[in-house]
Design a protein around this motif. Structure first.
Motif, PDB file in Angstrom:
ATOM      1  N   VAL A  29      40.386  23.188   4.868  1.00  0.00           N
ATOM      2  CA  VAL A  29      40.852  22.447   6.046  1.00  0.00           C
ATOM      3  C   VAL A  29      40.187  21.068   6.031  1.00  0.00           C
ATOM      4  CG1 VAL A  29      40.969  22.393   8.574  1.00  0.00           C
ATOM      5  CG2 VAL A  29      41.080  24.597   7.358  1.00  0.00           C
ATOM      6  N   PRO A  30      40.896  20.039   5.560  1.00  0.00           N
ATOM      7  CA  PRO A  30      40.301  18.696   5.537  1.00  0.00           C
ATOM      8  C   PRO A  30      40.330  18.047   6.926  1.00  0.00           C
ATOM      9  CG  PRO A  30      42.070  18.918   3.892  1.00  0.00           C
ATOM     10  CD  PRO A  30      42.194  20.047   4.857  1.00  0.00           C
ATOM     11  N   THR A  31      39.210  17.452   7.337  1.00  0.00           N
ATOM     12  CA  THR A  31      39.148  16.764   8.633  1.00  0.00           C
ATOM     13  C   THR A  31      38.268  15.517   8.505  1.00  0.00           C
ATOM     14  OG1 THR A  31      37.087  17.556   9.663  1.00  0.00           O
ATOM     15  CG2 THR A  31      38.954  19.090   9.670  1.00  0.00           C
ATOM     16  N   MET A  32      38.305  14.723   9.586  1.00  0.00           N
ATOM     17  CA  MET A  32      37.399  13.576   9.662  1.00  0.00           C
ATOM     18  C   MET A  32      36.346  13.788  10.752  1.00  0.00           C
ATOM     19  SD  MET A  32      39.485  10.229   8.652  1.00  0.00           S
ATOM     20  CE  MET A  32      40.194   9.915  10.248  1.00  0.00           C
ATOM     21  N   GLY A  33      36.166  15.045  11.156  1.00  0.00           N
ATOM     22  CA  GLY A  33      35.148  15.322  12.172  1.00  0.00           C
ATOM     23  C   GLY A  33      35.644  14.991  13.581  1.00  0.00           C
ATOM     24  N   LEU A  85      35.618  17.095  15.994  1.00  0.00           N
ATOM     25  CA  LEU A  85      36.536  18.231  15.982  1.00  0.00           C
ATOM     26  C   LEU A  85      36.910  18.701  17.389  1.00  0.00           C
ATOM     27  CD1 LEU A  85      34.979  20.228  13.003  1.00  0.00           C
ATOM     28  CD2 LEU A  85      36.768  18.489  12.966  1.00  0.00           C
ATOM     29  N   HIS A  86      38.107  19.267  17.482  1.00  0.00           N
ATOM     30  CA  HIS A  86      38.640  19.748  18.762  1.00  0.00           C
ATOM     31  C   HIS A  86      39.496  20.988  18.501  1.00  0.00           C
ATOM     32  CE1 HIS A  86      42.284  17.822  17.344  1.00  0.00           C
ATOM     33  NE2 HIS A  86      41.670  16.651  17.312  1.00  0.00           N
ATOM     34  N   ALA A  87      40.199  21.426  19.548  1.00  0.00           N
ATOM     35  CA  ALA A  87      40.960  22.678  19.443  1.00  0.00           C
ATOM     36  C   ALA A  87      42.034  22.617  18.351  1.00  0.00           C
ATOM     37  CB  ALA A  87      41.598  22.996  20.794  1.00  0.00           C
ATOM     38  N   GLY A  88      42.567  21.428  18.065  1.00  0.00           N
ATOM     39  CA  GLY A  88      43.573  21.306  17.000  1.00  0.00           C
ATOM     40  C   GLY A  88      42.985  21.673  15.652  1.00  0.00           C
ATOM     41  N   HIS A  89      41.793  21.131  15.366  1.00  0.00           N
ATOM     42  CA  HIS A  89      41.126  21.471  14.104  1.00  0.00           C
ATOM     43  C   HIS A  89      40.780  22.974  14.072  1.00  0.00           C
ATOM     44  CE1 HIS A  89      39.917  17.104  14.694  1.00  0.00           C
ATOM     45  NE2 HIS A  89      40.502  17.062  13.531  1.00  0.00           N
ATOM     46  N   ALA A  90      40.302  23.472  15.203  1.00  0.00           N
ATOM     47  CA  ALA A  90      39.922  24.896  15.266  1.00  0.00           C
ATOM     48  C   ALA A  90      41.121  25.778  14.925  1.00  0.00           C
ATOM     49  CB  ALA A  90      39.387  25.232  16.665  1.00  0.00           C
ATOM     50  N   TYR A  96      45.313  23.320   4.708  1.00  0.00           N
ATOM     51  CA  TYR A  96      45.923  23.389   6.036  1.00  0.00           C
ATOM     52  C   TYR A  96      45.932  22.009   6.691  1.00  0.00           C
ATOM     53  CZ  TYR A  96      45.716  28.332   5.257  1.00  0.00           C
ATOM     54  OH  TYR A  96      45.907  29.572   4.699  1.00  0.00           O
ATOM     55  N   PHE A  97      47.121  21.605   7.165  1.00  0.00           N
ATOM     56  CA  PHE A  97      47.281  20.289   7.788  1.00  0.00           C
ATOM     57  C   PHE A  97      48.083  20.446   9.073  1.00  0.00           C
ATOM     58  CE2 PHE A  97      46.502  19.520   3.363  1.00  0.00           C
ATOM     59  CZ  PHE A  97      45.693  18.396   3.351  1.00  0.00           C
ATOM     60  N   GLY A  98      47.821  19.545  10.038  1.00  0.00           N
ATOM     61  CA  GLY A  98      48.511  19.623  11.323  1.00  0.00           C
ATOM     62  C   GLY A  98      49.864  18.926  11.285  1.00  0.00           C
ATOM     63  N   GLU A  99      50.840  19.516  11.961  1.00  0.00           N
ATOM     64  CA  GLU A  99      52.148  18.861  12.106  1.00  0.00           C
ATOM     65  C   GLU A  99      52.036  17.607  12.959  1.00  0.00           C
ATOM     66  OE1 GLU A  99      54.749  21.783  13.747  1.00  0.00           O
ATOM     67  OE2 GLU A  99      55.045  22.801  11.819  1.00  0.00           O
ATOM     68  N   LYS A 100      50.947  17.506  13.724  1.00  0.00           N
ATOM     69  CA  LYS A 100      50.781  16.331  14.582  1.00  0.00           C
ATOM     70  C   LYS A 100      50.873  15.042  13.767  1.00  0.00           C
ATOM     71  CE  LYS A 100      47.638  13.714  17.198  1.00  0.00           C
ATOM     72  NZ  LYS A 100      46.947  13.001  16.157  1.00  0.00           N
ATOM     73  N   ASP A 101      50.283  15.043  12.578  1.00  0.00           N
ATOM     74  CA  ASP A 101      50.377  13.885  11.691  1.00  0.00           C
ATOM     75  C   ASP A 101      51.487  14.186  10.685  1.00  0.00           C
ATOM     76  OD1 ASP A 101      47.945  12.308  12.648  1.00  0.00           O
ATOM     77  OD2 ASP A 101      47.148  14.314  12.356  1.00  0.00           O
ATOM     78  N   PHE A 102      52.716  14.112  11.180  1.00  0.00           N
ATOM     79  CA  PHE A 102      53.849  14.642  10.415  1.00  0.00           C
ATOM     80  C   PHE A 102      54.041  13.902   9.095  1.00  0.00           C
ATOM     81  CE2 PHE A 102      58.401  15.089   9.435  1.00  0.00           C
ATOM     82  CZ  PHE A 102      58.458  16.461   9.364  1.00  0.00           C
ATOM     83  N   CYS A 148      50.597  23.321  10.337  1.00  0.00           N
ATOM     84  CA  CYS A 148      50.234  24.092  11.528  1.00  0.00           C
ATOM     85  C   CYS A 148      50.691  23.360  12.803  1.00  0.00           C
ATOM     86  CB  CYS A 148      48.718  24.284  11.582  1.00  0.00           C
ATOM     87  SG  CYS A 148      48.044  25.083  10.123  1.00  0.00           S
ATOM     88  N   ALA A 149      51.152  24.145  13.778  1.00  0.00           N
ATOM     89  CA  ALA A 149      51.724  23.587  15.019  1.00  0.00           C
ATOM     90  C   ALA A 149      50.710  22.718  15.767  1.00  0.00           C
ATOM     91  CB  ALA A 149      52.193  24.727  15.909  1.00  0.00           C
ATOM     92  N   THR A 150      51.215  21.735  16.483  1.00  0.00           N
ATOM     93  CA  THR A 150      50.358  20.812  17.233  1.00  0.00           C
ATOM     94  C   THR A 150      49.759  21.499  18.464  1.00  0.00           C
ATOM     95  OG1 THR A 150      51.710  18.964  16.519  1.00  0.00           O
ATOM     96  CG2 THR A 150      50.346  18.596  18.481  1.00  0.00           C
ATOM     97  N   VAL A 151      48.453  21.369  18.621  1.00  0.00           N
ATOM     98  CA  VAL A 151      47.771  21.883  19.814  1.00  0.00           C
ATOM     99  C   VAL A 151      47.783  20.772  20.864  1.00  0.00           C
ATOM    100  CG1 VAL A 151      45.549  22.670  20.736  1.00  0.00           C
ATOM    101  CG2 VAL A 151      46.334  23.465  18.496  1.00  0.00           C
ATOM    102  N   ARG A 152      48.103  21.138  22.104  1.00  0.00           N
ATOM    103  CA  ARG A 152      48.232  20.150  23.179  1.00  0.00           C
ATOM    104  C   ARG A 152      47.316  20.462  24.356  1.00  0.00           C
ATOM    105  NH1 ARG A 152      52.443  17.061  22.250  1.00  0.00           N
ATOM    106  NH2 ARG A 152      53.756  17.719  20.502  1.00  0.00           N
ATOM    107  N   ALA A 206      48.950  15.535  22.960  1.00  0.00           N
ATOM    108  CA  ALA A 206      48.450  16.165  21.739  1.00  0.00           C
ATOM    109  C   ALA A 206      46.942  15.948  21.652  1.00  0.00           C
ATOM    110  CB  ALA A 206      49.153  15.561  20.524  1.00  0.00           C
ATOM    111  N   THR A 207      46.206  17.012  21.390  1.00  0.00           N
ATOM    112  CA  THR A 207      44.758  16.909  21.255  1.00  0.00           C
ATOM    113  C   THR A 207      44.435  15.988  20.084  1.00  0.00           C
ATOM    114  OG1 THR A 207      44.724  19.191  21.982  1.00  0.00           O
ATOM    115  CG2 THR A 207      42.679  18.336  21.108  1.00  0.00           C
ATOM    116  N   SER A 208      43.510  15.050  20.298  1.00  0.00           N
ATOM    117  CA  SER A 208      43.168  14.091  19.238  1.00  0.00           C
ATOM    118  C   SER A 208      41.764  13.559  19.449  1.00  0.00           C
ATOM    119  CB  SER A 208      44.166  12.925  19.264  1.00  0.00           C
ATOM    120  OG  SER A 208      43.692  11.854  18.468  1.00  0.00           O
TER     121      SER A 208
END
Ligand code: AMP
Length: 286
Positions: free
Chosen positions: A27-31, A33-38, A146-152, A174-178, A184-186
């Motif tokens: 799961v690549p992230t930039m830190g 972190l929030h519920a979307g990353h979780a 794993y990547f979020g659909e938020k950044d389509f 993965c579906a966008t967490v709101r 959208a959580t960001s």
């Protein structure tokens, strides 16, 4: 959970786990972190014995140095969230570890994907994303990432990267967490003022209004127009674009409408609210 800071240590960790028969999810992230990353980590945890999360604020994908500097960082908090979500290893290298020469000479060209939408507004951004994702996939050698659909657009780019470079990785969207009000959580939401936070819901409202226009028979062009009108009606928001696209990012309404569109498609929006650039999208069903 183990914190790993070097490429060598990470490779050794993955090799040891593989010898023990473990599958690997990344799961690549930039830190920040929030519920979307979780949600991404939880999805990976259901499928792999070893879940790696990476935290790397990638300088290559920031066009403006001030944006890079202002990017929120809180490693202690992030590690706690990853542990709670079920990651076993966090890879958090410093920039010198990833780019020992200061930056790569050879990088990934995102082609036509990098020349549209976010690529127009943020030149170089998608090349930076493609390059760091390629590096992370080479370093971690996961079975799935794993990547979020938020950044389509990023998700489309990574799918294409893996396909075009024949990387043996399954890319999972993965579906966008709101938030409860639809935003959208960001990580960027934390930079909004109270008034900006209230105004930021306009992105989601615009997407819903655009989807309703499509259902009312106004086509992908109508969906874009109605969503744009909604954003323009918010005084604290400056619209960048709305776009109805298919899963290859083909614009369905502009410059010439693609005829006979039956859906499903993605309706994308990008806007600056209260000085913070935000993106969002929804799937518009057929
Ligand atoms: P970032 O740390 O912003 O680079 O995001 C890391 C990953 O988390 C990317 O694949 C994002 O698409 C994903 N992500 C960010 N926000 C959300 C969200 N609200 N819901 C689901 N995934 C997200």
């Amino acid at each position: 959970m183990r914190l790993v800071e070097t490429i060598g240590e990470l490779r050794a960790e993955v090799a040891e786990q593989r010898r023990a028969g473990a599958g690997v999810g990344l799961v690549p992230t930039m830190g920040a972190l929030h519920a979307g990353h979780a949600s991404l980590v939880e999805r990976a945890r259901d499928r792999h014995a070893l879940v790696l999360a990476s935290i790397f604020v990638n300088p290559l994908q920031f066009e403006r140095p001030d944006d890079l500097e202002r990017y929120p960082r809180d490693l202690e908090r992030d590690l706690a969230l990853l542990e709670r979500s079920g990651a076993q290893v966090c890879f958090a290298p410093v920039a010198k570890e990833m780019y020992p020469d200061g930056g790569p000479i050879v990088s990934v060209d995102p082609g036509t994907i990098g020349a549209t939408l976010e690529g127009v507004s943020r030149p170089g951004h998608l090349s930076g994303v493609a390059t760091v994702v390629a590096k992370l996939l080479c370093i971690a050698t996961p079975d799935a990432a794993y990547f979020g659909e938020k950044d389509f657009q990023q998700l489309v780019l990574v799918r294409r990267l893996v396909r075009d470079l024949s990387m043996p990785v399954d890319v999972v969207g993965c579906a966008t967490v709101r938030e409860p009000d639809g935003l959208a959580t960001s990580s960027r939401n934390a930079r909004l003022s109270v008034a900006g936070r209230a105004a930021a819901t306009v992105l989601h409202r615009a997407l819903l209004a655009g989807s309703a226009a499509w259902r009312a028979g106004r086509g992908p062009g109508g969906a874009e127009t109605v969503a744009a009108q909604e954003v323009r009606a918010e005084p604290l928001a400056t619209l960048d674009y709305t776009a109805a696209v298919d899963d290859r990012l083909t614009r369905l309404a502009a410059p010439a409408p693609v005829t006979g569109v039956t859906g499903p498609f993605r309706l994308l929006v990008a806007a600056t609210v209260d000085g913070v650039r935000l993106v969002d999208n929804v799937e518009v069903p057929s």
